[in-house]
Scaffold this motif. Structure first.
Motif, PDB file in Angstrom:
ATOM      1  N   GLY A  41       0.819  -1.202   0.000  1.00 10.00           N
ATOM      2  CA  GLY A  41       0.000   0.000   0.000  1.00 10.00           C
ATOM      3  C   GLY A  41       0.855   1.256   0.000  1.00 10.00           C
ATOM      4  N   SER A  42       0.242   2.363  -0.384  1.00 12.15           N
ATOM      5  CA  SER A  42       0.965   3.630  -0.463  1.00 12.15           C
ATOM      6  C   SER A  42       0.558   4.550   0.680  1.00 12.15           C
ATOM      7  N   ALA A  43       1.540   5.212   1.281  1.00 14.87           N
ATOM      8  CA  ALA A  43       1.266   6.159   2.366  1.00 14.87           C
ATOM      9  C   ALA A  43       0.576   7.413   1.849  1.00 14.87           C
ATOM     10  N   THR A  44       0.601   7.625   0.533  1.00 19.39           N
ATOM     11  CA  THR A  44      -0.022   8.828  -0.034  1.00 19.39           C
ATOM     12  C   THR A  44      -1.539   8.723  -0.079  1.00 19.39           C
ATOM     13  N   GLY A  45      -2.073   7.525   0.121  1.00 17.58           N
ATOM     14  CA  GLY A  45      -3.503   7.340   0.010  1.00 17.58           C
ATOM     15  C   GLY A  45      -3.967   6.993  -1.387  1.00 17.58           C
ATOM     16  N   VAL A  46      -3.053   7.064  -2.353  1.00 14.92           N
ATOM     17  CA  VAL A  46      -3.372   6.678  -3.730  1.00 14.92           C
ATOM     18  C   VAL A  46      -3.164   5.180  -3.861  1.00 14.92           C
ATOM     19  N   ASP A  47      -4.149   4.490  -4.404  1.00 16.97           N
ATOM     20  CA  ASP A  47      -4.072   3.033  -4.515  1.00 16.97           C
ATOM     21  C   ASP A  47      -3.377   2.647  -5.821  1.00 16.97           C
ATOM     22  N   TYR A  48      -2.104   2.262  -5.706  1.00 19.31           N
ATOM     23  CA  TYR A  48      -1.348   1.834  -6.874  1.00 19.31           C
ATOM     24  C   TYR A  48      -1.438   0.322  -7.082  1.00 19.31           C
ATOM     25  N   ALA A  49      -2.137  -0.365  -6.213  1.00 22.58           N
ATOM     26  CA  ALA A  49      -2.184  -1.823  -6.247  1.00 22.58           C
ATOM     27  C   ALA A  49      -3.467  -2.350  -6.900  1.00 22.58           C
ATOM     28  N   VAL A  50      -4.102  -1.509  -7.712  1.00 20.18           N
ATOM     29  CA  VAL A  50      -5.324  -1.960  -8.380  1.00 20.18           C
ATOM     30  C   VAL A  50      -4.965  -3.006  -9.445  1.00 20.18           C
ATOM     31  N   PRO A  51      -5.851  -3.951  -9.733  1.00 19.53           N
ATOM     32  CA  PRO A  51      -5.566  -4.946 -10.778  1.00 19.53           C
ATOM     33  C   PRO A  51      -5.364  -4.268 -12.138  1.00 19.53           C
ATOM     34  N   ARG A  52      -4.543  -4.855 -12.949  1.00 20.09           N
ATOM     35  CA  ARG A  52      -4.310  -4.357 -14.302  1.00 20.09           C
ATOM     36  C   ARG A  52      -4.519  -5.499 -15.285  1.00 20.09           C
ATOM     37  N   LEU A  53      -4.614  -5.136 -16.563  1.00 22.33           N
ATOM     38  CA  LEU A  53      -4.741  -6.141 -17.610  1.00 22.33           C
ATOM     39  C   LEU A  53      -3.374  -6.421 -18.213  1.00 22.33           C
ATOM     40  N   ALA A  54      -3.103  -7.680 -18.487  1.00 24.38           N
ATOM     41  CA  ALA A  54      -1.847  -8.077 -19.128  1.00 24.38           C
ATOM     42  C   ALA A  54      -2.128  -9.187 -20.123  1.00 24.38           C
ATOM     43  N   THR A  55      -1.269  -9.282 -21.112  1.00 23.60           N
ATOM     44  CA  THR A  55      -1.439 -10.302 -22.146  1.00 23.60           C
ATOM     45  C   THR A  55      -1.419 -11.698 -21.541  1.00 23.60           C
ATOM     46  N   SER A  56      -2.361 -12.519 -21.986  1.00 23.59           N
ATOM     47  CA  SER A  56      -2.506 -13.881 -21.467  1.00 23.59           C
ATOM     48  C   SER A  56      -2.394 -14.879 -22.614  1.00 23.59           C
ATOM     49  N   ALA A  57      -1.767 -15.994 -22.341  1.00 26.25           N
ATOM     50  CA  ALA A  57      -1.578 -17.015 -23.374  1.00 26.25           C
ATOM     51  C   ALA A  57      -2.886 -17.709 -23.748  1.00 26.25           C
ATOM     52  N   GLU A  58      -3.774 -17.856 -22.787  1.00 31.65           N
ATOM     53  CA  GLU A  58      -4.977 -18.672 -23.015  1.00 31.65           C
ATOM     54  C   GLU A  58      -5.840 -18.190 -24.176  1.00 31.65           C
ATOM     55  N   PRO A  59      -6.181 -16.898 -24.275  1.00 34.68           N
ATOM     56  CA  PRO A  59      -7.000 -16.463 -25.413  1.00 34.68           C
ATOM     57  C   PRO A  59      -6.287 -16.615 -26.762  1.00 34.68           C
ATOM     58  N   ILE A  60      -4.969 -16.444 -26.754  1.00 35.70           N
ATOM     59  CA  ILE A  60      -4.213 -16.608 -28.001  1.00 35.70           C
ATOM     60  C   ILE A  60      -4.263 -18.062 -28.454  1.00 35.70           C
ATOM     61  N   ARG A  61      -4.001 -18.973 -27.537  1.00 37.66           N
ATOM     62  CA  ARG A  61      -4.034 -20.392 -27.888  1.00 37.66           C
ATOM     63  C   ARG A  61      -5.431 -20.805 -28.344  1.00 37.66           C
ATOM     64  N   ALA A  62      -6.467 -20.261 -27.707  1.00 37.62           N
ATOM     65  CA  ALA A  62      -7.839 -20.619 -28.083  1.00 37.62           C
ATOM     66  C   ALA A  62      -8.134 -20.205 -29.520  1.00 37.62           C
ATOM     67  N   VAL A  63      -7.688 -19.020 -29.910  1.00 40.63           N
ATOM     68  CA  VAL A  63      -7.900 -18.556 -31.288  1.00 40.63           C
ATOM     69  C   VAL A  63      -7.124 -19.417 -32.280  1.00 40.63           C
ATOM     70  N   LEU A  64      -5.857 -19.672 -31.973  1.00 40.98           N
ATOM     71  CA  LEU A  64      -5.023 -20.464 -32.870  1.00 40.98           C
ATOM     72  C   LEU A  64      -5.565 -21.901 -33.018  1.00 40.98           C
ATOM     73  N   GLU A  65      -6.032 -22.481 -31.916  1.00 44.96           N
ATOM     74  CA  GLU A  65      -6.573 -23.837 -31.974  1.00 44.96           C
ATOM     75  C   GLU A  65      -7.869 -23.880 -32.773  1.00 44.96           C
ATOM     76  N   ALA A  66      -8.704 -22.848 -32.600  1.00 44.25           N
ATOM     77  CA  ALA A  66      -9.956 -22.801 -33.358  1.00 44.25           C
ATOM     78  C   ALA A  66      -9.692 -22.667 -34.852  1.00 44.25           C
ATOM     79  N   LEU A  67      -8.698 -21.880 -35.210  1.00 45.68           N
ATOM     80  CA  LEU A  67      -8.357 -21.705 -36.628  1.00 45.68           C
ATOM     81  C   LEU A  67      -7.739 -22.985 -37.207  1.00 45.68           C
ATOM     82  N   ALA A  68      -6.950 -23.682 -36.395  1.00 44.02           N
ATOM     83  CA  ALA A  68      -6.280 -24.898 -36.875  1.00 44.02           C
ATOM     84  C   ALA A  68      -7.268 -26.030 -37.093  1.00 44.02           C
ATOM     85  N   SER A  69      -8.368 -26.024 -36.341  1.00 44.61           N
ATOM     86  CA  SER A  69      -9.318 -27.117 -36.442  1.00 44.61           C
ATOM     87  C   SER A  69     -10.383 -26.867 -37.493  1.00 44.61           C
TER      88      SER A  69
END
Length: 243
Positions: free
Chosen positions: A215-243
């Motif tokens: 946590g931050s002493a400033t009162g600003v919440d820097y620990a909020v969740p963020r979005l990051a690239t995930s392998a699962e959606p990429i693999r799902a698209v590639l597998e769907a296209l391959a099949s």
């Protein structure tokens, strides 16, 4: 085989996309605002990390509309020049878009951006989807030397824009590539490609990441969740296209 492009905003995303078997990444910043030009440091590090996939660099100086001042155009041109000067083993391209105040493609600005890109391929981004008549606008991109157009067919999602995407593919022929984007997922990509004939698809494959920061002493919440690239959606698209 349908080409798959992944929209990323971090180095790890490029590595994940390459390991999963994607064909390209589009490197951006501020994806929560629709994407802006990434830092030269991010682009440089991505280029140093990947060995196989192509790297597209978004050139958009700010969020908001796509009507740019002369100074903003100068920024876009300078960003292209700076990115082209980086050492790269992968194919580098640029993703751009510029409109006039009356809602048409700004052909003069687009010509300057394409010229600055030199031999690097240029994609026109989803500013295209704001135009009133997408098929009528396509020849302007072709005449400007644009290689690819990212579009959902003017609809909220690519799946909802299948009819227009199909007409764009037919009109494009081999003169420009139609890259379908807009909520593309493993559950819909096979039908999207079958119904439209698009040769390439684009997606943001992201999942929430819980922060481990204290946590931050400033009162600003820097620990909020963020979005990051995930392998699962990429693999799902590639597998769907391959099949």
């Amino acid at each position: 085989m349908t080409a798959v492009e992944i929209c990323i905003d971090d180095v790890a995303g490029a590595t994940i996309a390459e390991e999963c078997g994607a064909d390209r990444v589009e490197v951006c910043a501020a994806l929560s605002e629709g994407g802006t030009t990434p830092s030269i440091g991010l682009v440089s590090t991505v280029l140093a990390e990947v060995s196989r996939i192509g790297v597209q660099v978004l050139i958009r100086p700010r969020a908001g509309d796509f009507v740019y001042s002369p100074a903003e155009v100068d920024v876009m041109l300078a960003d292209i020049v700076a990115a082209r000067a980086l050492p790269a083993s992968a194919q580098v391209g640029f993703v751009v878009g510029a409109l006039t105040a009356d809602g048409a493609i700004d052909a003069a600005v687009l010509s300057r951006l394409v010229q600055a890109a030199g031999p690097c391929p240029v994609t026109f981004h989803r500013a295209f989807d704001t135009l009133p008549d997408l098929p009528a606008a396509l020849p302007t991109l072709i005449s400007a030397g644009v290689s690819r157009v990212l579009t959902s067919g003017g609809a909220p999602t690519a799946a909802a824009g299948t009819a227009v995407l199909r007409s764009l593919v037919e009109l494009a022929g081999d003169r420009i590539t139609v890259l379908a984007g807009g909520s593309v997922r493993g559950s819909n990509v096979a039908s999207l490609v079958a119904e439209t004939g698009v040769p390439e698809v684009h997606l943001r494959a992201a999942s929430p990441v819980v922060s481990s920061a204290a946590g931050s002493a400033t009162g600003v919440d820097y620990a909020v969740p963020r979005l990051a690239t995930s392998a699962e959606p990429i693999r799902a698209v590639l597998e769907a296209l391959a099949s």
